[in-house]
Scaffold this motif. Sequence first.
Motif, PDB file in Angstrom:
ATOM      1  N   MET A   1       0.718  -1.336  -0.181  1.00 48.63           N
ATOM      2  CA  MET A   1       0.035   0.071   0.113  1.00 48.63           C
ATOM      3  C   MET A   1       0.803   1.071  -0.010  1.00 48.63           C
ATOM      4  N   SER A   2       0.402   2.274  -0.756  1.00 44.20           N
ATOM      5  CA  SER A   2       1.195   3.431  -0.662  1.00 44.20           C
ATOM      6  C   SER A   2       0.538   4.473   0.427  1.00 44.20           C
ATOM      7  N   SER A   3       1.134   5.466   0.585  1.00 39.61           N
ATOM      8  CA  SER A   3       0.697   6.544   1.452  1.00 39.61           C
ATOM      9  C   SER A   3       0.076   7.470   0.729  1.00 39.61           C
ATOM     10  N   TRP A   4      -1.105   8.018   1.542  1.00 40.39           N
ATOM     11  CA  TRP A   4      -1.900   9.164   1.225  1.00 40.39           C
ATOM     12  C   TRP A   4      -1.408  10.649   1.886  1.00 40.39           C
ATOM     13  N   PHE A   5      -1.836  11.481   1.293  1.00 43.55           N
ATOM     14  CA  PHE A   5      -1.522  12.642   1.939  1.00 43.55           C
ATOM     15  C   PHE A   5      -2.884  13.649   1.969  1.00 43.55           C
ATOM     16  N   VAL A   6      -2.756  14.563   2.963  1.00 44.59           N
ATOM     17  CA  VAL A   6      -3.760  15.508   3.239  1.00 44.59           C
ATOM     18  C   VAL A   6      -2.721  16.930   3.069  1.00 44.59           C
TER      19      VAL A   6
ATOM     20  N   HIS B   1      -0.667  10.021   5.271  1.00 43.69           N
ATOM     21  CA  HIS B   1      -1.659   8.865   6.209  1.00 43.69           C
ATOM     22  C   HIS B   1      -1.406   7.636   5.495  1.00 43.69           C
ATOM     23  N   PRO B   2      -1.820   6.419   6.309  1.00 44.84           N
ATOM     24  CA  PRO B   2      -1.399   5.056   5.670  1.00 44.84           C
ATOM     25  C   PRO B   2      -2.388   4.813   4.412  1.00 44.84           C
ATOM     26  N   ASP B   3      -3.320   5.298   4.284  1.00 45.40           N
ATOM     27  CA  ASP B   3      -4.289   4.746   3.281  1.00 45.40           C
ATOM     28  C   ASP B   3      -5.401   6.097   2.684  1.00 45.40           C
ATOM     29  N   ARG B   4      -5.932   5.878   1.724  1.00 49.62           N
ATOM     30  CA  ARG B   4      -6.896   6.596   1.155  1.00 49.62           C
ATOM     31  C   ARG B   4      -8.150   7.028   2.408  1.00 49.62           C
ATOM     32  N   SER B   5      -8.620   5.880   3.003  1.00 50.25           N
ATOM     33  CA  SER B   5      -9.641   6.244   3.779  1.00 50.25           C
ATOM     34  C   SER B   5      -9.231   7.262   4.823  1.00 50.25           C
ATOM     35  N   GLU B   6      -8.135   6.985   5.653  1.00 50.68           N
ATOM     36  CA  GLU B   6      -7.678   7.784   6.680  1.00 50.68           C
ATOM     37  C   GLU B   6      -7.501   9.221   6.337  1.00 50.68           C
ATOM     38  N   ALA B   7      -6.861   9.362   5.009  1.00 55.16           N
ATOM     39  CA  ALA B   7      -6.530  10.781   4.227  1.00 55.16           C
ATOM     40  C   ALA B   7      -7.912  11.494   4.213  1.00 55.16           C
ATOM     41  N   CYS B   8      -8.910  10.784   3.708  1.00 56.21           N
ATOM     42  CA  CYS B   8     -10.069  11.389   3.626  1.00 56.21           C
ATOM     43  C   CYS B   8     -10.962  11.814   4.769  1.00 56.21           C
ATOM     44  N   LYS B   9     -10.776  11.138   5.837  1.00 58.23           N
ATOM     45  CA  LYS B   9     -11.459  11.175   7.103  1.00 58.23           C
ATOM     46  C   LYS B   9     -10.633  12.627   7.676  1.00 58.23           C
TER      47      LYS B   9
ATOM     48  N   SER C   1      -6.702  15.833  -0.815  1.00 60.59           N
ATOM     49  CA  SER C   1      -5.921  14.549  -0.265  1.00 60.59           C
ATOM     50  C   SER C   1      -5.510  14.126  -1.835  1.00 60.59           C
ATOM     51  N   THR C   2      -4.515  13.427  -1.805  1.00 63.34           N
ATOM     52  CA  THR C   2      -4.064  12.626  -2.975  1.00 63.34           C
ATOM     53  C   THR C   2      -2.918  11.674  -2.485  1.00 63.34           C
ATOM     54  N   ASN C   3      -2.534  10.767  -3.468  1.00 67.17           N
ATOM     55  CA  ASN C   3      -1.293   9.947  -3.077  1.00 67.17           C
ATOM     56  C   ASN C   3      -0.129  10.369  -3.816  1.00 67.17           C
ATOM     57  N   ASP C   4      -0.175  11.572  -4.547  1.00 68.78           N
ATOM     58  CA  ASP C   4       1.108  12.290  -5.239  1.00 68.78           C
ATOM     59  C   ASP C   4       0.837  13.744  -4.929  1.00 68.78           C
ATOM     60  N   VAL C   5       1.486  14.225  -3.978  1.00 74.38           N
ATOM     61  CA  VAL C   5       1.448  15.587  -3.570  1.00 74.38           C
ATOM     62  C   VAL C   5       2.018  16.379  -4.863  1.00 74.38           C
ATOM     63  N   ILE C   6       3.099  16.075  -5.421  1.00 69.19           N
ATOM     64  CA  ILE C   6       3.732  16.803  -6.508  1.00 69.19           C
ATOM     65  C   ILE C   6       3.041  17.047  -7.700  1.00 69.19           C
ATOM     66  N   ARG C   7       2.528  15.711  -8.190  1.00 69.00           N
ATOM     67  CA  ARG C   7       1.362  15.718  -9.255  1.00 69.00           C
ATOM     68  C   ARG C   7       0.170  16.679  -9.260  1.00 69.00           C
ATOM     69  N   ARG C   8      -0.315  16.581  -7.840  1.00 72.52           N
ATOM     70  CA  ARG C   8      -1.484  17.281  -7.708  1.00 72.52           C
ATOM     71  C   ARG C   8      -1.208  18.885  -7.629  1.00 72.52           C
ATOM     72  N   TRP C   9      -0.023  19.106  -6.859  1.00 70.06           N
ATOM     73  CA  TRP C   9       0.220  20.639  -7.129  1.00 70.06           C
ATOM     74  C   TRP C   9       0.429  21.225  -8.509  1.00 70.06           C
ATOM     75  N   HIS C  10       0.935  20.279  -9.243  1.00 69.97           N
ATOM     76  CA  HIS C  10       1.009  20.804 -10.743  1.00 69.97           C
ATOM     77  C   HIS C  10      -0.281  21.008 -11.536  1.00 69.97           C
ATOM     78  N   GLN C  11      -0.909  20.019 -11.177  1.00 72.51           N
ATOM     79  CA  GLN C  11      -2.384  19.882 -11.589  1.00 72.51           C
ATOM     80  C   GLN C  11      -3.167  21.028 -11.216  1.00 72.51           C
ATOM     81  N   HIS C  12      -3.052  21.652  -9.841  1.00 75.72           N
ATOM     82  CA  HIS C  12      -3.729  22.761  -9.538  1.00 75.72           C
ATOM     83  C   HIS C  12      -3.013  24.199 -10.154  1.00 75.72           C
ATOM     84  N   ARG C  13      -1.823  24.148 -10.384  1.00 85.19           N
ATOM     85  CA  ARG C  13      -1.210  25.295 -11.054  1.00 85.19           C
ATOM     86  C   ARG C  13      -1.512  25.445 -12.507  1.00 85.19           C
TER      87      ARG C  13
END
Length: 90
Positions: free
Chosen positions: A1-6, A54-62, A20-32
């Motif tokens: 499992m990969s980490s997720w981030f808020v 966070h350890p998984d998507r569920s925890e990150a979404c919460k 929230s995302t599993n790839d902060v850098i990719r998401r930042w560039h998408q927003h930009r």
Amino acid sequence: MSSWFVYMIRCTNGNLYTGSTNDVIRRWHQHRQGDGAKYMQRNEPDELVFVEEHPDRSEACKREYQIKQFPKKKKESLIKNRYHSPDITS
């Protein structure tokens, strides 16, 4: 499992966007580039100001939902006390 981030992004108007995302850098560039969240298409992103792993998507979404309920003052406190910015905003 990969980490997720808020994460939180400060917009040029001072507002904070939380996501929230599993790839902060990719998401930042998408927003930009204006891709992704409609809010970020209407509000120019300025700076990535908070990232929390966070350890998984569920925890990150919460956690994302929890942070979105915070008043701005509490979000600012979270930013001040918990984050050290990587230089990915170029």
